[in-house]
Write a protein that holds these residues in place. Structure first.
Motif, mmCIF file in Angstrom:
data_model
loop_
_atom_site.group_PDB
_atom_site.id
_atom_site.type_symbol
_atom_site.label_atom_id
_atom_site.label_comp_id
_atom_site.label_asym_id
_atom_site.label_seq_id
_atom_site.Cartn_x
_atom_site.Cartn_y
_atom_site.Cartn_z
ATOM 1 N N LEU A 1 0.784 -1.182 0.022
ATOM 2 C CA LEU A 1 -0.236 -0.009 0.205
ATOM 3 C C LEU A 1 0.963 1.205 -0.089
ATOM 4 N N LEU A 2 2.045 1.363 0.827
ATOM 5 C CA LEU A 2 2.751 2.312 0.736
ATOM 6 C C LEU A 2 3.904 2.660 -0.434
ATOM 7 N N ARG A 3 4.367 1.670 -1.051
ATOM 8 C CA ARG A 3 5.056 1.744 -2.062
ATOM 9 C C ARG A 3 4.628 2.915 -3.188
ATOM 10 N N GLY A 4 5.458 3.851 -3.636
ATOM 11 C CA GLY A 4 5.020 4.814 -4.418
ATOM 12 C C GLY A 4 4.243 6.007 -4.133
ATOM 13 N N ARG A 5 3.885 5.988 -2.639
ATOM 14 C CA ARG A 5 3.123 7.152 -2.258
ATOM 15 C C ARG A 5 3.982 8.375 -1.599
ATOM 16 N N GLY B 1 7.701 10.253 -2.473
ATOM 17 C CA GLY B 1 8.222 11.643 -1.951
ATOM 18 C C GLY B 1 7.928 11.691 -0.620
ATOM 19 N N ARG B 2 8.607 12.759 0.086
ATOM 20 C CA ARG B 2 8.506 13.107 1.316
ATOM 21 C C ARG B 2 8.284 14.368 1.702
ATOM 22 N N SER B 3 7.531 14.923 2.577
ATOM 23 C CA SER B 3 7.415 16.573 2.848
ATOM 24 C C SER B 3 7.285 16.482 4.346
ATOM 25 N N LEU B 4 7.598 17.689 4.848
ATOM 26 C CA LEU B 4 7.620 17.985 6.362
ATOM 27 C C LEU B 4 6.077 18.825 6.492
ATOM 28 N N SER B 5 5.299 18.409 7.480
ATOM 29 C CA SER B 5 4.086 18.912 7.555
ATOM 30 C C SER B 5 4.072 19.886 8.653
ATOM 31 N N GLY B 6 5.148 19.486 9.671
ATOM 32 C CA GLY B 6 5.164 20.837 10.888
ATOM 33 C C GLY B 6 4.355 20.247 12.145
ATOM 34 N N GLY B 7 3.601 19.293 11.931
ATOM 35 C CA GLY B 7 2.749 18.511 13.222
ATOM 36 C C GLY B 7 2.016 17.547 12.768
ATOM 37 N N HIS B 8 1.715 16.601 13.726
ATOM 38 C CA HIS B 8 0.767 15.494 13.582
ATOM 39 C C HIS B 8 -0.589 15.794 13.000
ATOM 40 N N GLY C 1 -5.448 15.388 0.280
ATOM 41 C CA GLY C 1 -4.831 14.879 -1.066
ATOM 42 C C GLY C 1 -3.094 15.459 -1.160
ATOM 43 N N THR C 2 -2.945 16.203 -0.564
ATOM 44 C CA THR C 2 -1.339 16.732 -0.800
ATOM 45 C C THR C 2 -0.561 15.839 -0.003
ATOM 46 N N ALA C 3 -0.869 14.693 0.369
ATOM 47 C CA ALA C 3 0.072 13.723 0.887
ATOM 48 C C ALA C 3 -0.730 12.550 0.966
ATOM 49 N N ASP C 4 -0.216 11.466 0.837
ATOM 50 C CA ASP C 4 -0.959 10.091 0.769
ATOM 51 C C ASP C 4 -0.838 9.177 2.009
ATOM 52 N N VAL C 5 0.475 9.670 2.803
ATOM 53 C CA VAL C 5 0.604 8.318 4.102
ATOM 54 C C VAL C 5 1.238 9.478 5.042
ATOM 55 N N ALA C 6 0.942 9.066 6.176
ATOM 56 C CA ALA C 6 1.806 9.702 7.471
ATOM 57 C C ALA C 6 1.435 8.696 8.655
ATOM 58 N N ALA C 7 2.575 9.031 9.566
ATOM 59 C CA ALA C 7 2.499 7.967 11.110
ATOM 60 C C ALA C 7 2.097 9.053 11.990
#
Length: 273
Positions: A156-160, A192-199, A209-215
């Motif tokens: 599910l995560l690959r390519g997100r 790709g990876r991006s910094l959001s600044g907070g959970h 939809g500006t990102a696909d996955v987060a922890a």
């Protein structure tokens, strides 16, 4: 009452969402009154901005005299850099993350205790985990495993596109990175990876939809389910392995007898074992 060398500072900023400020203040008042009853000077209220921190002319220095943080008086008064807080020589009580602790903060602070996470899915005693989220409808929801093991759905995560709250965050980045490493994978599974600044910002980004996955730290995700509308637009597709949660800390300058009183106080209040 035990007087400290400077006006003591306390903060509980890690889960201090605007919607629960009253709850967080009440939590501090419990501990404050317990400490005062044991003869420890404790501040009336929590620090939430640089203006609430005492000035340190010339900057904050480590044990060998090296400047490790700026004088809070020189920083934007309405903001709060957590590292400035954690490095405060007058820090009596706060909460941090094991990411910064492993990356050097532990040289400047003492651990008071490990809070309990039993009330949150993904938590057990002093251990917590992160919910791996994607947009609702993209995959089935997954419950936290009873044994605390990781569930990382590589297919599910690959390519997100992955977004995270902070480069030093154990819950948002480092824990997932380590779980991927155990699987002989890296963050390169993501496109790709991006910094959001907070959970909370990570949840909003995935929902929008500006990102696909987060922890997302399991306690932060529980807060989001209570207060953040975007949380209704995401689903949990996996979990990181359970690890030590966010420790309560105090400055390395805090006397040992004060640390001992605080450790007993958080146990008495049921915050820690």
């Amino acid at each position: 009452m035990k007087k400290l060398n400077a006006q003591p500072v306390a903060a509980l900023s890690m889960y201090d969402w605007p919607e629960v400020r009253g709850e967080v203040d009440a939590q501090w008042e419990q501990l404050r009154d317990e400490l005062r009853s044991s003869g420890i000077e404790a501040p009336d209220s929590l620090a939430r901005a640089h203006r609430d921190l005492p000035s340190v002319p010339g900057g904050i220095r480590d044990a060998v005299g090296k400047v490790v943080a700026s004088d809070p008086a020189s920083l934007p008064p309405d903001e709060l850099d957590p590292h400035e807080l954690w490095l405060q020589p007058a820090l009596l009580f706060a909460q941090t993350c094991w990411g910064p602790m492993e990356l050097g903060l532990s040289d400047h602070v003492q651990v008071v205790g490990q809070p309990k996470y039993d009330g949150f899915e993904g938590g057990q005693g002093k251990l917590y985990s992160s919910a791996i989220i994607m947009r609702a409808g993209e995959a089935p929801s997954v419950k936290s495993p009873l044994d605390g093991s990781a569930i990382v759905p590589l297919d599910l995560l690959r390519g997100r596109r992955f977004t995270f709250n902070d480069p030093q965050s154990m819950s948002g980045l480092l824990g997932l990175t380590r779980d991927l490493n155990v699987m002989n994978q890296t963050l390169d599974v993501f496109a790709g990876r991006s910094l959001s600044g907070g959970h909370r910002d990570s949840i909003k980004a995935v929902a929008a939809g500006t990102a696909d996955v987060a922890a997302i730290d399991c306690k932060s995700f529980a807060l989001a389910q209570r207060f953040e509308p975007a949380a209704q637009k995401v689903t949990v597709v996996g979990w990181t392995r359970r690890r030590k949660g966010l420790p309560f800390i105090t400055s390395r300058h805090t006397p040992q007898e004060v640390v001992a009183v605080m450790r007993e106080a958080v146990r008495k209040l049921g915050w820690c074992d």
